[in-house]
Design a protein around this motif. Structure first.
Motif, mmCIF file in Angstrom:
data_model
loop_
_atom_site.group_PDB
_atom_site.id
_atom_site.type_symbol
_atom_site.label_atom_id
_atom_site.label_comp_id
_atom_site.label_asym_id
_atom_site.label_seq_id
_atom_site.Cartn_x
_atom_site.Cartn_y
_atom_site.Cartn_z
ATOM 1 N N MET A 129 -3.019 5.193 -1.450
ATOM 2 C CA MET A 129 -2.167 4.016 -1.281
ATOM 3 C C MET A 129 -2.844 2.973 -0.384
ATOM 4 O O MET A 129 -2.703 1.767 -0.586
ATOM 5 C CB MET A 129 -0.816 4.422 -0.701
ATOM 6 N N LYS A 130 -3.618 3.433 0.603
ATOM 7 C CA LYS A 130 -4.376 2.516 1.450
ATOM 8 C C LYS A 130 -5.439 1.785 0.638
ATOM 9 O O LYS A 130 -5.677 0.579 0.821
ATOM 10 C CB LYS A 130 -5.022 3.280 2.611
ATOM 11 N N VAL A 131 -6.072 2.501 -0.281
ATOM 12 C CA VAL A 131 -7.082 1.886 -1.157
ATOM 13 C C VAL A 131 -6.439 0.810 -2.026
ATOM 14 O O VAL A 131 -6.967 -0.302 -2.172
ATOM 15 C CB VAL A 131 -7.765 2.959 -2.034
ATOM 16 N N LEU A 132 -5.283 1.113 -2.605
ATOM 17 C CA LEU A 132 -4.593 0.137 -3.452
ATOM 18 C C LEU A 132 -4.207 -1.113 -2.657
ATOM 19 O O LEU A 132 -4.319 -2.237 -3.146
ATOM 20 C CB LEU A 132 -3.333 0.764 -4.064
ATOM 21 N N LYS A 133 -3.761 -0.889 -1.428
ATOM 22 C CA LYS A 133 -3.377 -2.032 -0.594
ATOM 23 C C LYS A 133 -4.585 -2.913 -0.284
ATOM 24 O O LYS A 133 -4.490 -4.147 -0.252
ATOM 25 C CB LYS A 133 -2.734 -1.527 0.703
ATOM 26 N N ASP A 134 -5.736 -2.275 -0.077
ATOM 27 C CA ASP A 134 -6.956 -3.027 0.191
ATOM 28 C C ASP A 134 -7.390 -3.800 -1.061
ATOM 29 O O ASP A 134 -7.809 -4.958 -0.978
ATOM 30 C CB ASP A 134 -8.061 -2.071 0.643
ATOM 31 N N ILE A 135 -7.286 -3.162 -2.224
ATOM 32 C CA ILE A 135 -7.633 -3.837 -3.481
ATOM 33 C C ILE A 135 -6.724 -5.049 -3.693
ATOM 34 O O ILE A 135 -7.169 -6.112 -4.143
ATOM 35 C CB ILE A 135 -7.512 -2.859 -4.663
ATOM 36 N N GLN A 136 -5.455 -4.873 -3.359
ATOM 37 C CA GLN A 136 -4.468 -5.954 -3.541
ATOM 38 C C GLN A 136 -4.878 -7.217 -2.803
ATOM 39 O O GLN A 136 -4.709 -8.330 -3.303
ATOM 40 C CB GLN A 136 -3.103 -5.460 -3.044
ATOM 41 N N THR A 137 -5.459 -7.061 -1.617
ATOM 42 C CA THR A 137 -5.862 -8.241 -0.835
ATOM 43 C C THR A 137 -7.044 -8.977 -1.455
ATOM 44 O O THR A 137 -7.306 -10.132 -1.114
ATOM 45 C CB THR A 137 -6.238 -7.827 0.599
ATOM 46 N N LYS A 138 -7.759 -8.310 -2.364
ATOM 47 C CA LYS A 138 -8.932 -8.926 -2.988
ATOM 48 C C LYS A 138 -8.597 -9.614 -4.311
ATOM 49 O O LYS A 138 -9.456 -10.263 -4.905
ATOM 50 C CB LYS A 138 -10.007 -7.855 -3.251
ATOM 51 N N LEU A 139 -7.359 -9.464 -4.778
ATOM 52 C CA LEU A 139 -6.965 -10.026 -6.077
ATOM 53 C C LEU A 139 -6.009 -11.196 -5.861
ATOM 54 O O LEU A 139 -4.849 -10.978 -5.496
ATOM 55 C CB LEU A 139 -6.291 -8.948 -6.945
ATOM 56 N N PRO A 140 -6.455 -12.405 -6.083
ATOM 57 C CA PRO A 140 -5.580 -13.578 -5.877
ATOM 58 C C PRO A 140 -4.328 -13.498 -6.742
ATOM 59 O O PRO A 140 -4.392 -13.199 -7.927
ATOM 60 C CB PRO A 140 -6.468 -14.757 -6.300
ATOM 61 N N GLY A 141 -3.173 -13.747 -6.119
ATOM 62 C CA GLY A 141 -1.918 -13.808 -6.862
ATOM 63 C C GLY A 141 -1.234 -12.477 -7.056
ATOM 64 O O GLY A 141 -0.104 -12.433 -7.550
ATOM 65 N N ILE A 142 -1.863 -11.363 -6.692
ATOM 66 C CA ILE A 142 -1.253 -10.045 -6.866
ATOM 67 C C ILE A 142 -0.471 -9.687 -5.605
ATOM 68 O O ILE A 142 -1.011 -9.649 -4.498
ATOM 69 C CB ILE A 142 -2.315 -8.971 -7.159
ATOM 70 N N GLU A 143 0.840 -9.432 -5.772
ATOM 71 C CA GLU A 143 1.703 -9.130 -4.631
ATOM 72 C C GLU A 143 1.775 -7.644 -4.312
ATOM 73 O O GLU A 143 1.959 -7.266 -3.160
ATOM 74 C CB GLU A 143 3.116 -9.656 -4.904
ATOM 75 N N LYS A 144 1.648 -6.813 -5.345
ATOM 76 C CA LYS A 144 1.789 -5.375 -5.114
ATOM 77 C C LYS A 144 1.130 -4.605 -6.250
ATOM 78 O O LYS A 144 1.118 -5.035 -7.392
ATOM 79 C CB LYS A 144 3.278 -5.004 -5.025
ATOM 80 N N ILE A 145 0.559 -3.448 -5.900
ATOM 81 C CA ILE A 145 0.010 -2.516 -6.893
ATOM 82 C C ILE A 145 0.668 -1.165 -6.637
ATOM 83 O O ILE A 145 0.716 -0.688 -5.496
ATOM 84 C CB ILE A 145 -1.522 -2.379 -6.773
ATOM 85 N N GLU A 146 1.150 -0.556 -7.684
ATOM 86 C CA GLU A 146 1.884 0.697 -7.532
ATOM 87 C C GLU A 146 1.456 1.683 -8.625
ATOM 88 O O GLU A 146 1.373 1.329 -9.798
ATOM 89 C CB GLU A 146 3.393 0.417 -7.650
ATOM 90 N N PRO A 147 1.174 2.934 -8.253
ATOM 91 C CA PRO A 147 0.871 3.953 -9.275
ATOM 92 C C PRO A 147 2.154 4.422 -9.956
ATOM 93 O O PRO A 147 3.172 4.649 -9.287
ATOM 94 C CB PRO A 147 0.217 5.069 -8.463
ATOM 95 N N VAL A 148 2.102 4.554 -11.266
ATOM 96 C CA VAL A 148 3.264 5.010 -12.035
ATOM 97 C C VAL A 148 2.855 6.218 -12.863
ATOM 98 O O VAL A 148 1.895 6.160 -13.631
ATOM 99 C CB VAL A 148 3.786 3.900 -12.976
ATOM 100 N N LYS A 149 3.567 7.313 -12.677
ATOM 101 C CA LYS A 149 3.275 8.533 -13.422
ATOM 102 C C LYS A 149 4.318 8.727 -14.512
ATOM 103 O O LYS A 149 5.525 8.667 -14.256
ATOM 104 C CB LYS A 149 3.273 9.741 -12.486
#
Length: 291
Positions: free
Chosen positions: A246-266
């Motif tokens: 989840m920390k990795v996803l949050k870090d990726i989110q900061t590098k993608l303009p316009g993306i507010e949240k990334i969430e894994p869905v199973k």
């Protein structure tokens, strides 16, 4: 863990003669660091350099003839630098650990009279002492030569043996690397260790189109060669360490303009994908739709 301290590539496409790091023929150069980044404009040879390592890996797995045709390379004629009749050459300067003496691997690939690629020359060298010219513990020309058993010994450039058990060898297939054949035999311990190092290379030619494909539910620790199993890798990371993932996803989110949240869905079938929320849009989208 083994490390490449330098590499020299000759006559491989636009790489007419390049040296990176410290090699046997370039001892004054500094060794490569643990992380090396290649930066340059388009058409400057970055992809060719990456493919040179992929070509060596394919030579191990497939043999030199099949490697020349793999990945749309078009055969040795297309691989070899334009206007050059000399063999394609590689020199790897390798160290098993900071406490071991370096090993040099030299490989030459040429065409036979029928136009078929073959291994013209192959050599492994290592110094016996801290100083002095390294001795060859594997030397093959056109599939014929010698190898040394055990951990020590070798021959100088004149062929004079210095310690060790020298064995005359002749390969039945000169389109296969000698290290593959001899490295499978326990008595050639140094060749076996070097072969295992090369087999441990991990190469990924990441393809965005391949990464958008859906795979079956199967957690996998590493990306494959095209990145098509990126969701499987995400599934593995999520399973093994959810907090860090989840920390990795949050870090990726900061590098993608316009993306507010990334969430894994199973999903119920065990598959997992990443879900993206973009500013200005009510509905989220899944990773196969991601740029």
């Amino acid at each position: 863990m083994g490390k490449i301290e330098g590499v020299r590539i000759q006559n491989f496409g636009p790489l007419r003669d390049i040296v990176m790091g410290k090699t046997l023929s370039n001892q004054k150069n500094a060794a490569l660091n643990n992380v090396t980044v290649i930066i340059g404009p388009s058409g400057n040879g970055k992809s060719t350099l990456a493919d040179a390592f992929g070509f060596l890996a394919d030579c191990l797995e497939l043999g030199v003839e099949a490697a020349c045709d793999a990945k749309n390379r078009g055969g040795l004629m297309q691989i070899r630098s334009q206007g050059i009749a000399d063999p394609v050459k590689f020199e790897l300067y390798y160290r098993e650990s900071s406490k071991t003496r370096p090993i040099t691997y030299e490989l030459e690939i040429d065409e036979d009279p029928m136009g078929r690629p073959y291994v013209k020359q192959e050599r492994l060298r290592q110094r016996v002492e801290k100083r002095g010219w390294p001795l060859s513990f594997l030397f093959l020309q056109n599939g014929k030569g010698y190898a040394y058993e055990g951990k020590e010994g070798g021959a100088d450039d004149s062929g004079r043996s210095v310690n060790g058990e020298k064995v005359e060898v002749e390969l039945t297939d000169i389109r296969k690397l000698g290290i593959v054949t001899l490295g499978a035999m326990k008595q050639y311990e140094r060749i076996e260790r070097f072969l295992n190092f090369l087999k441990s290379w991990y190469l990924c030619y990441f393809s965005p189109d391949a990464a958008r494909t859906l795979q079956t539910a199967a957690p996998q620790p590493y990306l494959n060669r095209t990145g098509s199993n990126i969701n499987n890798v995400a599934q593995y990371m999520y399973r093994e360490n959810k907090k860090e993932f989840m920390k990795v996803l949050k870090d990726i989110q900061t590098k993608l303009p316009g993306i507010e949240k990334i969430e894994p869905v199973k999903f119920e079938n065990g598959q997992m994908m990443l879900k993206f929320w973009e500013q200005g849009f009510q509905n989220a989208f899944y990773s196969p739709k991601m740029s």
